[in-house]
Design a protein around this motif. Structure first.
Motif, mmCIF file in Angstrom:
data_model
loop_
_atom_site.group_PDB
_atom_site.id
_atom_site.type_symbol
_atom_site.label_atom_id
_atom_site.label_comp_id
_atom_site.label_asym_id
_atom_site.label_seq_id
_atom_site.Cartn_x
_atom_site.Cartn_y
_atom_site.Cartn_z
ATOM 1 N N ILE A 161 0.929 -1.059 -0.113
ATOM 2 C CA ILE A 161 0.172 -0.064 0.184
ATOM 3 C C ILE A 161 0.719 1.319 -0.011
ATOM 4 O O ILE A 161 1.536 1.366 0.903
ATOM 5 C CB ILE A 161 -0.867 0.075 1.163
ATOM 6 C CG1 ILE A 161 -1.854 -1.243 1.269
ATOM 7 C CG2 ILE A 161 -1.948 1.188 1.088
ATOM 8 C CD1 ILE A 161 -2.683 -1.258 2.401
ATOM 9 N N ARG A 162 0.879 2.041 -1.033
ATOM 10 C CA ARG A 162 1.507 3.187 -1.221
ATOM 11 C C ARG A 162 0.852 4.395 -1.438
ATOM 12 O O ARG A 162 0.287 4.798 -2.657
ATOM 13 C CB ARG A 162 2.593 2.950 -2.469
ATOM 14 C CG ARG A 162 3.528 1.803 -2.287
ATOM 15 C CD ARG A 162 4.593 2.036 -1.244
ATOM 16 N NE ARG A 162 5.431 0.708 -0.855
ATOM 17 C CZ ARG A 162 6.337 0.602 -1.656
ATOM 18 N NH1 ARG A 162 6.819 1.642 -2.500
ATOM 19 N NH2 ARG A 162 7.203 -0.513 -1.070
ATOM 20 N N GLY A 163 0.629 5.220 -0.318
ATOM 21 C CA GLY A 163 -0.472 6.244 -0.487
ATOM 22 C C GLY A 163 -1.873 5.776 -0.626
ATOM 23 O O GLY A 163 -2.383 4.995 -0.060
ATOM 24 N N ASP A 164 -2.299 6.520 -1.706
ATOM 25 C CA ASP A 164 -3.615 5.900 -2.353
ATOM 26 C C ASP A 164 -3.523 4.849 -3.351
ATOM 27 O O ASP A 164 -4.481 4.479 -4.060
ATOM 28 C CB ASP A 164 -4.193 6.940 -2.975
ATOM 29 C CG ASP A 164 -4.410 8.397 -2.077
ATOM 30 O OD1 ASP A 164 -4.796 7.886 -0.736
ATOM 31 O OD2 ASP A 164 -4.643 9.517 -2.354
ATOM 32 N N VAL A 165 -2.386 4.265 -3.680
ATOM 33 C CA VAL A 165 -2.315 3.199 -4.475
ATOM 34 C C VAL A 165 -2.367 1.727 -3.706
ATOM 35 O O VAL A 165 -1.531 1.578 -2.949
ATOM 36 C CB VAL A 165 -0.820 3.151 -5.280
ATOM 37 C CG1 VAL A 165 -0.832 2.162 -6.310
ATOM 38 C CG2 VAL A 165 -0.842 4.763 -6.074
ATOM 39 N N PHE A 166 -3.187 0.995 -4.075
ATOM 40 C CA PHE A 166 -3.208 -0.444 -3.632
ATOM 41 C C PHE A 166 -3.170 -1.478 -4.572
ATOM 42 O O PHE A 166 -3.659 -1.400 -5.856
ATOM 43 C CB PHE A 166 -4.775 -0.631 -3.052
ATOM 44 C CG PHE A 166 -5.063 0.332 -1.800
ATOM 45 C CD1 PHE A 166 -5.146 -0.138 -0.628
ATOM 46 C CD2 PHE A 166 -5.572 1.578 -2.046
ATOM 47 C CE1 PHE A 166 -5.303 0.539 0.425
ATOM 48 C CE2 PHE A 166 -6.011 2.389 -0.987
ATOM 49 C CZ PHE A 166 -5.754 1.921 0.365
ATOM 50 N N PHE A 167 -1.941 -2.281 -4.142
ATOM 51 C CA PHE A 167 -1.716 -3.123 -5.279
ATOM 52 C C PHE A 167 -2.661 -4.514 -4.963
ATOM 53 O O PHE A 167 -2.267 -5.548 -4.109
ATOM 54 C CB PHE A 167 -0.242 -3.799 -5.204
ATOM 55 C CG PHE A 167 0.674 -2.472 -5.457
ATOM 56 C CD1 PHE A 167 1.029 -2.363 -6.882
ATOM 57 C CD2 PHE A 167 1.177 -1.766 -4.573
ATOM 58 C CE1 PHE A 167 1.826 -1.093 -7.329
ATOM 59 C CE2 PHE A 167 2.082 -0.666 -4.744
ATOM 60 C CZ PHE A 167 2.301 -0.523 -6.140
ATOM 61 N N TRP A 168 -3.720 -4.510 -5.377
ATOM 62 C CA TRP A 168 -4.885 -5.466 -5.058
ATOM 63 C C TRP A 168 -4.539 -6.839 -5.031
ATOM 64 O O TRP A 168 -4.898 -7.678 -4.334
ATOM 65 C CB TRP A 168 -5.990 -5.061 -5.648
ATOM 66 C CG TRP A 168 -6.713 -3.760 -5.238
ATOM 67 C CD1 TRP A 168 -6.891 -2.616 -5.902
ATOM 68 C CD2 TRP A 168 -7.265 -3.580 -3.773
ATOM 69 N NE1 TRP A 168 -7.342 -1.648 -5.214
ATOM 70 C CE2 TRP A 168 -7.815 -2.288 -3.794
ATOM 71 C CE3 TRP A 168 -7.547 -4.280 -2.831
ATOM 72 C CZ2 TRP A 168 -8.470 -1.689 -2.527
ATOM 73 C CZ3 TRP A 168 -8.121 -3.726 -1.554
ATOM 74 C CH2 TRP A 168 -8.594 -2.371 -1.688
#
Length: 203
Positions: A161-168
């Protein structure tokens, strides 16, 4: 897995010895000491965080598995000790009563009640300690910094999880893999775990 297993083993060994001493050996303030040990389990981790962090820093154990292996028993041993105390108190002291427990019934092979109690106590304490070690987040987040050393709960949330980026995709895979060991443990030993906690409260 290494951190959880080693922490569980240390807590079980210390819990067995402490539980036996506090429940079977007669010495002054044994009951008060046992109660005090269990009360330490109720102390919030945030209150222990600063002194433990100072110890880890002084011994230069930061960002190593040993920082958690030596930290987790501080809250695992009190509960394991309380659990084992209940079971040692439940085992009869007299040899006559002990023989009555070991007598086979209705032609069944001799399987002692005391051995079943001990196994359930070990299962309960072991599952509890392993679950807390596996899911612990606060100490692992602060004491481990490199991605290679992070535990599963911390690594999944901090690396995927990088800020608002989710590696789903990797995030869901990590969450699934992180839940498998605990799910397996409870699937095979849930009956012993419940019986162990119930017996400990009665003891």
């Amino acid at each position: 897995m290494f951190i959880a297993l080693v922490s569980t083993a240390i807590s079980l060994v210390c819990g067995v010895f402490a539980g036996y001493a506090l429940s079977r050996l007669n010495f002054p303030f044994a009951g008060s000491l046992g109660t005090g040990i269990f009360i330490t389990y109720l102390v919030p981790q945030t209150l222990l965080f600063i002194p433990l962090a100072e110890i880890i820093r002084n011994y230069r154990l930061g960002d190593t598995p040993w920082s958690l292996i030596l930290t987790y028993p501080t809250f695992l041993i009190p509960f394991c000790t309380w659990l084992m105390m209940g079971y040692f108190k439940a085992v009869p002291r007299s040899s006559k009563n002990a023989r009555a427990l070991t007598a086979p019934r209705a032609g069944r092979p001799c399987c002692t009640s005391s051995s079943r109690w001990r196994s359930r106590a070990f299962y309960s304490a072991g599952i509890f300690a392993f679950t807390l070690s596996w899911n612990e987040f606060i100490y692992a987040l602060v004491f481990l910094s490199s991605p290679e050393q992070k535990t599963v709960p911390v690594g999944v949330t901090s690396e995927l999880i990088r800020g608002d980026v989710f590696f789903w995709g990797p995030l869901m895979a990590g969450a699934l893999l992180g839940s498998i060991p605990v799910a397996i443990a409870y699937s095979f030993f849930v009956e012993h775990y419940v019986a162990g906690l119930t017996g400990s409260v009665k003891g």
